[in-house]
Scaffold this motif. Structure first.
Motif, PDB file in Angstrom:
ATOM      1  N   LEU A 157       0.833  -1.201   0.000  1.00  0.00           N
ATOM      2  CA  LEU A 157       0.000   0.000   0.000  1.00  0.00           C
ATOM      3  C   LEU A 157       0.870   1.255   0.000  1.00  0.00           C
ATOM      4  CD1 LEU A 157      -2.764   1.362   0.200  1.00  0.00           C
ATOM      5  CD2 LEU A 157      -2.634   1.091   2.691  1.00  0.00           C
ATOM      6  N   HIS A 158       1.973   1.208   0.699  1.00  0.00           N
ATOM      7  CA  HIS A 158       2.910   2.343   0.759  1.00  0.00           C
ATOM      8  C   HIS A 158       3.343   2.754  -0.654  1.00  0.00           C
ATOM      9  CE1 HIS A 158       6.621   4.588   1.507  1.00  0.00           C
ATOM     10  NE2 HIS A 158       6.231   4.735   2.768  1.00  0.00           N
ATOM     11  N   GLU A 159       3.658   1.761  -1.486  1.00  0.00           N
ATOM     12  CA  GLU A 159       4.100   2.050  -2.855  1.00  0.00           C
ATOM     13  C   GLU A 159       3.003   2.749  -3.657  1.00  0.00           C
ATOM     14  OE1 GLU A 159       5.886  -0.336  -6.773  1.00  0.00           O
ATOM     15  OE2 GLU A 159       5.438  -1.421  -4.913  1.00  0.00           O
ATOM     16  N   ALA A 160       1.746   2.287  -3.490  1.00  0.00           N
ATOM     17  CA  ALA A 160       0.639   2.911  -4.215  1.00  0.00           C
ATOM     18  C   ALA A 160       0.421   4.343  -3.754  1.00  0.00           C
ATOM     19  CB  ALA A 160      -0.627   2.089  -4.012  1.00  0.00           C
ATOM     20  N   LEU A 161       0.488   4.564  -2.458  1.00  0.00           N
ATOM     21  CA  LEU A 161       0.305   5.912  -1.929  1.00  0.00           C
ATOM     22  C   LEU A 161       1.412   6.850  -2.410  1.00  0.00           C
ATOM     23  CD1 LEU A 161      -0.729   4.959   1.715  1.00  0.00           C
ATOM     24  CD2 LEU A 161      -2.221   5.915  -0.049  1.00  0.00           C
ATOM     25  N   GLN A 162       2.615   6.329  -2.514  1.00  0.00           N
ATOM     26  CA  GLN A 162       3.726   7.134  -3.003  1.00  0.00           C
ATOM     27  C   GLN A 162       3.491   7.569  -4.448  1.00  0.00           C
ATOM     28  OE1 GLN A 162       6.697   8.102  -1.101  1.00  0.00           O
ATOM     29  NE2 GLN A 162       6.473   9.547  -2.820  1.00  0.00           N
ATOM     30  N   LEU A 163       2.951   6.644  -5.264  1.00  0.00           N
ATOM     31  CA  LEU A 163       2.638   6.984  -6.655  1.00  0.00           C
ATOM     32  C   LEU A 163       1.589   8.087  -6.734  1.00  0.00           C
ATOM     33  CD1 LEU A 163       2.483   3.439  -8.322  1.00  0.00           C
ATOM     34  CD2 LEU A 163       3.901   5.351  -9.083  1.00  0.00           C
ATOM     35  N   ILE A 164       0.563   7.975  -5.899  1.00  0.00           N
ATOM     36  CA  ILE A 164      -0.497   8.982  -5.917  1.00  0.00           C
ATOM     37  C   ILE A 164       0.043  10.335  -5.460  1.00  0.00           C
ATOM     38  CG2 ILE A 164      -2.692   9.641  -4.839  1.00  0.00           C
ATOM     39  CD1 ILE A 164      -3.422   6.645  -4.792  1.00  0.00           C
ATOM     40  N   GLN A 165       0.835  10.335  -4.406  1.00  0.00           N
ATOM     41  CA  GLN A 165       1.393  11.589  -3.897  1.00  0.00           C
ATOM     42  C   GLN A 165       2.333  12.246  -4.908  1.00  0.00           C
ATOM     43  OE1 GLN A 165       2.350  12.420   0.414  1.00  0.00           O
ATOM     44  NE2 GLN A 165       4.414  12.057  -0.338  1.00  0.00           N
ATOM     45  N   SER A 166       3.078  11.426  -5.630  1.00  0.00           N
ATOM     46  CA  SER A 166       4.035  11.958  -6.605  1.00  0.00           C
ATOM     47  C   SER A 166       3.351  12.484  -7.859  1.00  0.00           C
ATOM     48  CB  SER A 166       5.052  10.873  -6.989  1.00  0.00           C
ATOM     49  OG  SER A 166       5.770  10.433  -5.850  1.00  0.00           O
ATOM     50  N   ASN A 167       2.082  12.156  -8.027  1.00  0.00           N
ATOM     51  CA  ASN A 167       1.337  12.593  -9.219  1.00  0.00           C
ATOM     52  C   ASN A 167       0.076  13.348  -8.806  1.00  0.00           C
ATOM     53  OD1 ASN A 167       2.635  11.153 -11.800  1.00  0.00           O
ATOM     54  ND2 ASN A 167       2.728   9.723 -10.071  1.00  0.00           N
ATOM     55  N   SER A 168       0.223  14.193  -7.800  1.00  0.00           N
ATOM     56  CA  SER A 168      -0.937  14.861  -7.208  1.00  0.00           C
ATOM     57  C   SER A 168      -1.639  15.832  -8.152  1.00  0.00           C
ATOM     58  CB  SER A 168      -0.517  15.584  -5.927  1.00  0.00           C
ATOM     59  OG  SER A 168       0.508  16.525  -6.202  1.00  0.00           O
ATOM     60  N   GLU A 169      -0.953  16.244  -9.223  1.00  0.00           N
ATOM     61  CA  GLU A 169      -1.625  17.120 -10.181  1.00  0.00           C
ATOM     62  C   GLU A 169      -2.593  16.357 -11.084  1.00  0.00           C
ATOM     63  OE1 GLU A 169       2.556  16.559 -12.037  1.00  0.00           O
ATOM     64  OE2 GLU A 169       1.499  16.099 -10.167  1.00  0.00           O
ATOM     65  N   TYR A 170      -2.506  15.031 -11.070  1.00  0.00           N
ATOM     66  CA  TYR A 170      -3.356  14.199 -11.930  1.00  0.00           C
ATOM     67  C   TYR A 170      -4.356  13.343 -11.138  1.00  0.00           C
ATOM     68  CZ  TYR A 170       0.350  15.396 -15.212  1.00  0.00           C
ATOM     69  OH  TYR A 170       1.266  16.071 -15.974  1.00  0.00           O
ATOM     70  N   VAL A 171      -3.963  12.883  -9.943  1.00  0.00           N
ATOM     71  CA  VAL A 171      -4.844  12.014  -9.157  1.00  0.00           C
ATOM     72  C   VAL A 171      -4.837  12.457  -7.694  1.00  0.00           C
ATOM     73  CG1 VAL A 171      -4.647   9.963 -10.638  1.00  0.00           C
ATOM     74  CG2 VAL A 171      -2.966  10.334  -8.818  1.00  0.00           C
ATOM     75  N   SER A 172      -5.965  12.218  -7.048  1.00  0.00           N
ATOM     76  CA  SER A 172      -6.057  12.473  -5.609  1.00  0.00           C
ATOM     77  C   SER A 172      -6.565  11.212  -4.921  1.00  0.00           C
ATOM     78  CB  SER A 172      -6.998  13.644  -5.320  1.00  0.00           C
ATOM     79  OG  SER A 172      -8.310  13.350  -5.742  1.00  0.00           O
ATOM     80  N   LEU A 173      -6.153  11.012  -3.687  1.00  0.00           N
ATOM     81  CA  LEU A 173      -6.630   9.874  -2.910  1.00  0.00           C
ATOM     82  C   LEU A 173      -7.986  10.226  -2.322  1.00  0.00           C
ATOM     83  CD1 LEU A 173      -6.019   7.069  -1.579  1.00  0.00           C
ATOM     84  CD2 LEU A 173      -5.211   8.370   0.408  1.00  0.00           C
ATOM     85  N   SER A 174      -8.965   9.368  -2.572  1.00  0.00           N
ATOM     86  CA  SER A 174     -10.300   9.612  -2.009  1.00  0.00           C
ATOM     87  C   SER A 174     -10.599   8.713  -0.823  1.00  0.00           C
ATOM     88  CB  SER A 174     -11.378   9.424  -3.087  1.00  0.00           C
ATOM     89  OG  SER A 174     -11.415   8.076  -3.530  1.00  0.00           O
ATOM     90  N   GLY A 175      -9.785   7.638  -0.616  1.00  0.00           N
ATOM     91  CA  GLY A 175     -10.020   6.788   0.537  1.00  0.00           C
ATOM     92  C   GLY A 175      -9.635   5.348   0.298  1.00  0.00           C
ATOM     93  N   LEU A 176     -10.239   4.475   1.099  1.00  0.00           N
ATOM     94  CA  LEU A 176      -9.989   3.036   1.040  1.00  0.00           C
ATOM     95  C   LEU A 176     -11.307   2.293   0.975  1.00  0.00           C
ATOM     96  CD1 LEU A 176      -7.392   2.737   3.981  1.00  0.00           C
ATOM     97  CD2 LEU A 176      -6.848   2.905   1.538  1.00  0.00           C
ATOM     98  N   MET A 177     -11.263   1.072   0.433  1.00  0.00           N
ATOM     99  CA  MET A 177     -12.430   0.191   0.426  1.00  0.00           C
ATOM    100  C   MET A 177     -11.978  -1.215   0.788  1.00  0.00           C
ATOM    101  SD  MET A 177     -14.433  -2.303  -1.068  1.00  0.00           S
ATOM    102  CE  MET A 177     -14.191  -2.532  -2.817  1.00  0.00           C
ATOM    103  N   GLY A 178     -12.613  -1.801   1.800  1.00  0.00           N
ATOM    104  CA  GLY A 178     -12.307  -3.173   2.201  1.00  0.00           C
ATOM    105  C   GLY A 178     -13.581  -3.951   2.436  1.00  0.00           C
ATOM    106  N   TYR A 179     -13.852  -4.916   1.567  1.00  0.00           N
ATOM    107  CA  TYR A 179     -15.098  -5.694   1.610  1.00  0.00           C
ATOM    108  C   TYR A 179     -14.887  -6.940   2.460  1.00  0.00           C
ATOM    109  CZ  TYR A 179     -19.301  -8.010  -0.293  1.00  0.00           C
ATOM    110  OH  TYR A 179     -20.503  -8.643  -0.448  1.00  0.00           O
ATOM    111  N   ASP A 180     -15.844  -7.250   3.353  1.00  0.00           N
ATOM    112  CA  ASP A 180     -15.583  -8.280   4.363  1.00  0.00           C
ATOM    113  C   ASP A 180     -16.687  -9.321   4.571  1.00  0.00           C
ATOM    114  OD1 ASP A 180     -17.523  -6.770   5.619  1.00  0.00           O
ATOM    115  OD2 ASP A 180     -16.223  -5.979   7.181  1.00  0.00           O
TER     116      ASP A 180
END
Length: 402
Positions: free
Chosen positions: A173-196
């Protein structure tokens, strides 16, 4: 818990349909029962928790409108691109859509390329949360955003124990968050989803429900802590932390739940798959009703005509046989009591043989009733939904199409 048969309830539905101007297989939704289920859900979910309507479980915009108004929510979960397009063209600026499964990136791009401008002002960039489950898909969506020249929202699927995909370690997950943070002009994090849903489906001999819930919640909390502590630029108080579903909504009502956003739909119409202890407070609100076309004395099977008398002796239900309009649905017969498909004659999508005790006094043009196993597929097979209130048909609702 299986439904207790109320003979008078089905007799009144039968008479309502006999008086109707058409006699074909119908999908009914009882609005009185639906409203009761909506009220049960509303009392269960905290005011601080968003209720998100699952569109695949209630696949009619009129049905969704009814739930939105009764509950007081504008949040949706969508699982199918054509349905997303319908939502975008139907709803206005206030609705928020979380995708319930990852879409192939070219399907997401197709949505943007083919979407007509919404008269209600739907913003497909600000109002859709795309679900991403791998770093590769995160990269694909970043590339799509660059092509579109727009910022899009990404919600990250995490594996809380179902093992159907999603990030299953804090490190990945850390790697994915790093990608989103490094491309903040194109994508933003809206949250998480965990189905149980595995929490209530696992046999207790494998793992207890309480232990499964604890493990799922603990991992969810670890993922939230990672965002807050290691990626403070991505953290916002209004991030969507989605999860649950009809089977587990009642397990997320306390302060220990990591969720602030709960999805459900099936519990409101309660098909047979959802006859489970966690949903005992909900009542069935949807039925298939189909007319009897033919009534015959005894049961005759092709090639086994000589066994007709023996079959009658084998079961009293074989003393009468009926052929219904259609059949072979993902559904269980529920009225008349004891009705069942003849297993030897086999099922038919055209005319299915049904055996019922002679005590039922069923006649040609009467209706046989079934409960769907699920709503998301079965509801789409009937063209329209008959909305029923107080044993009167008050509306006919179109279902969603591709």
């Amino acid at each position: 818990m299986a439904e207790q048969i109320n003979e008078n309830y089905f007799r009144q539905l039968n008479q309502m349909l006999r008086d109707h101007d058409r006699s074909i297989p119908f999908l009914l939704v009882d609005l009185d029962r639906l409203d009761k289920n909506i009220d049960v859900l509303k009392k269960s979910i905290s005011r601080d928790t968003v209720y998100r309507i699952v569109l695949k479980s209630l696949p009619s915009l009129s049905l969704v409108d009814h739930v939105m108004q009764r509950y007081g929510t504008n949040d949706l979960m969508v699982f199918h691109q054509p349905f997303l397009t319908h939502v975008a063209e139907h709803y206005g600026k206030e609705v928020d859509v979380l995708m319930g499964k990852p879409m192939p990136v070219k399907t997401a791009k197709y949505f943007y390329d083919t979407l007509r401008p919404s008269a209600q002002g739907f913003d497909p960039y600000a109002q859709v949360q795309w679900l991403v489950d791998t770093t590769a898909r995160v990269c694909q969506y970043i590339d799509m955003a660059k092509q579109l020249g727009k910022e899009i929202r990404l919600n990250i699927e995490i594996d809380v124990g179902l093992h159907r995909g999603g990030f299953d370690t804090v490190e990945s997950l850390h790697e994915a968050l790093q990608l989103i943070q490094s491309n903040s002009e194109y994508v933003s994090l809206s949250g998480l989803m965990g189905y149980d849903p595995h929490i209530v489906k696992l046999p207790s001999i494998v793992r207890s429900q309480s232990r499964s819930l604890q493990l799922a919640n603990d991992f969810y909390d670890q993922c939230k802590s990672l965002i807050k502590n290691k990626f403070p630029l991505l953290w916002r108080d209004n991030l969507t932390f989605n999860g649950a579903g009809s089977p587990t909504i009642n397990l997320h009502m306390g302060d220990t739940s990591p969720l602030n956003d709960i999805s459900a739909g099936s519990c409101l119409v309660k098909p047979t798959t959802f006859d489970i202890p966690t949903l005992d407070d909900y009542v069935p609100a949807s039925y298939i009703a189909t007319p009897v076309l033919k009534k015959m004395e005894g049961t005759q099977i092709p090639g086994l005509e000589k066994l007709k008398t023996s079959l009658n002796l084998l079961s009293t239900k074989n003393k009468r046989s009926y052929f219904i309009y259609g059949g072979f649905w993902k559904a269980d017969y529920c009225y008349p009591k004891g009705a069942s498909q003849n297993s030897i004659y086999s099922a038919s999508t055209n005319q299915t043989m049904v055996n019922i005790s002679p005590e039922a006094q069923l006649e040609v043009d009467d209706f046989v009733f079934l409960r769907p196993h699920q709503s998301e597929f079965v509801f789409l097979q009937f063209g329209k939904i008959l909305a029923v209130r107080d044993f009167k048909i008050v509306d006919e609702w179109e279902v969603l199409t591709n």
